[in-house]
Write an enzyme that holds these catalytic residues in place. Sequence first.
Site, mmCIF file in Angstrom:
data_model
loop_
_atom_site.group_PDB
_atom_site.id
_atom_site.type_symbol
_atom_site.label_atom_id
_atom_site.label_comp_id
_atom_site.label_asym_id
_atom_site.label_seq_id
_atom_site.Cartn_x
_atom_site.Cartn_y
_atom_site.Cartn_z
ATOM 1 N N SER A 158 0.870 -1.174 0.000
ATOM 2 C CA SER A 158 0.000 0.000 0.000
ATOM 3 C C SER A 158 0.909 1.226 0.000
ATOM 4 O O SER A 158 1.759 1.364 0.887
ATOM 5 C CB SER A 158 -0.887 -0.022 1.248
ATOM 6 O OG SER A 158 -1.902 0.948 1.147
ATOM 7 N N GLU A 159 0.741 2.130 -0.994
ATOM 8 C CA GLU A 159 1.780 3.168 -1.139
ATOM 9 C C GLU A 159 1.816 4.179 -0.003
ATOM 10 O O GLU A 159 2.773 4.918 0.123
ATOM 11 C CB GLU A 159 1.716 3.860 -2.505
ATOM 12 C CG GLU A 159 0.464 4.660 -2.793
ATOM 13 C CD GLU A 159 -0.417 3.909 -3.777
ATOM 14 O OE1 GLU A 159 -0.547 2.664 -3.633
ATOM 15 O OE2 GLU A 159 -0.980 4.552 -4.673
ATOM 16 N N ASN A 160 0.782 4.205 0.841
ATOM 17 C CA ASN A 160 0.866 5.099 1.994
ATOM 18 C C ASN A 160 1.771 4.546 3.091
ATOM 19 O O ASN A 160 1.933 5.175 4.127
ATOM 20 C CB ASN A 160 -0.526 5.451 2.534
ATOM 21 C CG ASN A 160 -1.379 4.243 2.818
ATOM 22 O OD1 ASN A 160 -1.287 3.223 2.146
ATOM 23 N ND2 ASN A 160 -2.206 4.335 3.831
#
Lengths: 216, 217
Positions: free
Chosen positions: A45-47
């Site tokens: 998840s890029e966060n």
Amino acid sequence: MDYREKIARRVAMELEDGDIVNLGIGMPTMVANYVSDDIEVILQSENGFIGMGTAPKAGEEDKDLVNAGAMPVTVKKGACFFDSATSFVIIRGGHVDATVLGALQVDAKGNLANWMIPGKMVPGMGGAMDLVVGAKKVIIAMEHTAKGRPKILKECTLPLTAAGEVDLIVTEMGVMEVTDKGLVLKEIAEGVTVDEIKAATEADLIIPSDLKQMNV
Amino acid sequence: MSKVVELERVLELVKDGMVVMIGGFLAVGTPETIIDKLVEKGVKDLTIICNDTAFPDKGIGKLVVNKQVKRVITSHIGTNPETGRQMNAGEMEVDLVPQGTLAERIRAAGAGLGGILTPTGIGTVVEEGKEKILVNNKEYLLELPLKADIALLRGSKVDAKGNVWYNNATRNFNPLMATAADVVIVEAEEIVETGDIDANNVVTSGIFVDYIVKEGK
């Protein structure tokens, strides 16, 4: 089965045991629901984490734990949190095996446009440009046409997300691979004819002799 | 010396026209209390560097809605329609930067680098006006460092020396921004005694942090 489920199910079949995968927001997120129980796919998840799990039960949401679309999620055992630079070390550095994204337009050269419509919609690219450049395999999951108008074009007319990075396009009508010679129709959905998919596609489709049915 | 101060003290440091980095990803890991007070105070013409402009009623979005932002350097504005409206009306300048490039430009400033080379954006509008550099026959864009006057960050546990631990996905841009601003302010969900965060678990060293305020005051 609605077309979104059909597309998500077919994309899930592309994933292999141990793959590190980043799923875009929307239909791509649904792919996680259809990954075979026989394999383990690790979701990034890029966060800022790897090892993303399912949505939490109602009442068990954690305000500090959401996906890149701000929806509450969980993490699996063995997960890891990190900052945004490390997140994009993973994404841009070639450590993501596959990314699944939606598209406004995609073309025969593997160009992708999915981040803005000038004068209309400018949400920004977020992490999409890095993902498409960095992931080993770029899979586009989308409806074949937009209100009847082709989205698979000879050449994208909208501003690009990246040039020449798309590997595979999965729609409710079929599965197309981007090759040096152009788009090859690998599979066609049940009930769809070659003439129908050609008519719904602006780009030329190469029809191989071993064209298969898209089974989901 | 404790770096813990009253909220009023840090609000005085944020002045009209400043370049301000604000941590968070869609308002997760964003110092909401400081933002609320800045909205009350009405400081204006800010340049904000942030991952996204969050939502109209959450995080950085509240500064946008209150028209305190002159320019925003960010990767995504799609969740806050007011950002798009102000951009289209010419009321606010929006520089869209790919998220990984944004992270690296901030890191570069904090790390004393003159810039970074990235393949992201080649063949797109992102490359316009930028120098391209060929390394081993592959093209890269030269992206320049991003610095700020002030960074407004959010930590889950912060000790009196400014050591920060971040819970779950709240980390995101916070540790990067801590290195890239002249003055660094951390809003703490919980302030703990120095030593209460095991040294192995400190993510942002207190050497980067100037002031600590408690959330919710």
